[in-house]
Design an enzyme around this catalytic site. Structure first.
Site, mmCIF file in Angstrom:
data_model
loop_
_atom_site.group_PDB
_atom_site.id
_atom_site.type_symbol
_atom_site.label_atom_id
_atom_site.label_comp_id
_atom_site.label_asym_id
_atom_site.label_seq_id
_atom_site.Cartn_x
_atom_site.Cartn_y
_atom_site.Cartn_z
ATOM 1 N N ASN A 1 0.748 -1.606 0.011
ATOM 2 C CA ASN A 1 -0.027 0.234 0.385
ATOM 3 C C ASN A 1 0.892 1.317 -0.201
ATOM 4 O O ASN A 1 0.344 1.799 0.331
ATOM 5 C CB ASN A 1 -1.228 0.342 1.406
ATOM 6 C CG ASN A 1 -0.328 0.028 2.245
ATOM 7 O OD1 ASN A 1 0.915 -0.566 2.845
ATOM 8 N ND2 ASN A 1 -1.026 0.490 3.531
ATOM 9 N N ASP B 1 -0.315 -5.808 12.499
ATOM 10 C CA ASP B 1 -1.009 -5.084 11.582
ATOM 11 C C ASP B 1 -0.638 -3.726 11.508
ATOM 12 O O ASP B 1 -1.728 -2.955 11.456
ATOM 13 C CB ASP B 1 -2.793 -5.229 11.363
ATOM 14 C CG ASP B 1 -2.966 -4.744 9.910
ATOM 15 O OD1 ASP B 1 -2.418 -5.425 8.965
ATOM 16 O OD2 ASP B 1 -4.235 -4.878 9.891
#
Length: 418
Positions: free
Chosen positions: A96, A306
């Site tokens: 990302n 995460d």
């Protein structure tokens, strides 16, 4: 790099010295001797720390930084420093960025930026071009450049045929395909878990069905293709059940869970703290209990921080408009060690390596030194001053955690907290 680690308790079930308190002599990055009392005849750097415990280096399967494109959130340099201070010797970097990691040159750029560091960084290539879900990216070329898996970060594969083709194509080079479980049409405009809490505080909810339905679909496709699938960051009780049943059928599937989804429920959103806005959303205590049981029985293969840095301009806004994500590297060990025994915590922080084809280096004589150093017993309240990341969007600020990390020894380098 030469060093002598003094009086360290080894927590490594693959080590000949598991549960023993010993000295560890390292020469040129290799473990040369392990014993009860090793003399420092060569005057090497001595590492003496309070209640020192060591294990083989930890791995995190889902890390985001910012560079390239979002350097204000986190650079690779500071991100790797954060990982080292948090005990991680290996990390998988999500795709990302801007541009998206969807070709070999982007993978090479990231590998070069992380070169010559104590932490080894493995890029995850995007599954589709620009992560738009329309056409497969250059998977084989990215594999050859060093990508260890392929997935569109937090972006579901809406076209089932894309997943089918990817699972079939990746078998030719033993590639690992990631599919984020999120059915957008079911989730709608939801921003948190759909439950009593969302109704009471007036925020739109995301039902468990949005995740469960997507996983059921993916598992049907996996069975058809006989491919190799990893489902990142599951969050619901039904997801655990579905994957448990798939494993009983011997499907080649693994999954992970984010640490915060094990630690916090959607009740914490009553304060509208945007640092608690994560994807998948925080669920109910019933879901948490099922996830923890899934970690214990091995249905859930690995746990991830995460880690997702988000700058203040995109977090200090109304809840509906805030971006999803929390940093989690710095609090990962302390949170897990609060929920599980230290032995189990180390297990879930290391057992994901095999799935991503990362070398497993136990603490034994003759092996390369790939070691995490920590104190498992210290309790503390996690505060902002413990954050090494450039972005400070931590969901764990104010939480009581157990266990402090001292640093790592890896890649012939020592990286300890100052």
């Amino acid at each position: 790099m030469n060093a002598l680690i003094k009086s360290a308790t080894i927590i490594d079930t693959k080590s000949d010295f598991h549960n023993e308190t010993v000295d560890i002599l390292i020469e040129n990055g290799t473990i040369k001797k392990i014993g009860k009392s090793i003399k420092n005849t060569a005057n090497y750097k001595e590492i003496v720390l309070n209640n020192l415990h060591v294990s083989q280096g930890w791995f995190d399967s889902s890390i985001s930084f910012g560079e390239p494109g979002f350097e204000e959130r986190e650079t690779i340099k500071n991100g790797l420093k954060t990982a080292a201070c948090s005990g991680f010797t290996h990390i998988a970097l999500n795709a990302n960025t801007n541009p998206i990691i969807d070709n070999a040159s982007n993978v090479t750029f990231l590998k070069d930026k992380a070169n010559n560091n104590a932490v080894t960084m493995y890029p995850i290539g995007a599954l589709t071009k620009a992560s738009k879900g329309k056409d497969l990216a250059e998977l084989f070329d990215m594999k050859n450049a060093g990508a260890i898996a392929f997935g569109d970060y937090k972006s579901p594969i809406t076209n089932p045929n894309i997943l089918k083709i990817a699972l079939q194509y990746a078998q030719g080079f033993n590639g690992l395909v990631l599919s984020f479980p999120f059915e957008k049409n079911i989730a709608g405009l939801g921003v948190m878990n759909e439950n009593f809490t969302s109704t009471s505080i007036g925020l739109k909810g995301i039902p468990n069905l949005a995740e469960d339905l997507h996983i059921a679909r993916d598992l049907f496709i996996l069975e058809y293709t006989e491919g190799k699938l990893h489902i990142p960051t599951i969050s619901t009780e039904k997801s655990v059940d579905l994957i448990r049943e798939a494993k009983k059928k011997t499907l080649n599937v693994t999954c992970s869970v984010a640490i915060h989804n094990l630690f916090l429920s959607d009740d914490t959103l009553k304060g509208f703290n945007t640092n608690h806005k994560v994807m998948p959303p925080l669920r109910t205590q019933k879901d948490i209990d099922a996830l923890i049981e899934g970690v214990k029985d091995g249905t859930i293969d690995m746990v991830t921080s995460d880690h997702t840095p988000i700058d203040i301009e995109h977090k200090k806004v109304e809840f509906d408009h805030a971006l999803y994500g929390t940093i989690g590297l710095e609090s990962a060990f302390g949170a897990l060690n609060t929920l599980f025994t230290t032995k189990k915590t180390i297990d879930v922080l290391t057992r994901g390596k095999q799935r991503f084809n990362i070398e497993d280096s136990s603490i034994n004589i003759g092996n390369k030194a790939c070691i995490t150093l920590f104190n498992p017993n210290e309790k503390y309240i996690f505060e902002h001053d413990a954050i090494v990341s450039t972005s400070k969007n931590s969901i764990f600020v104010g939480q009581t955690l157990k266990g402090q990390v001292y640093g790592i020894i890896s890649n012939n380098k020592i990286a300890l907290k100052s």
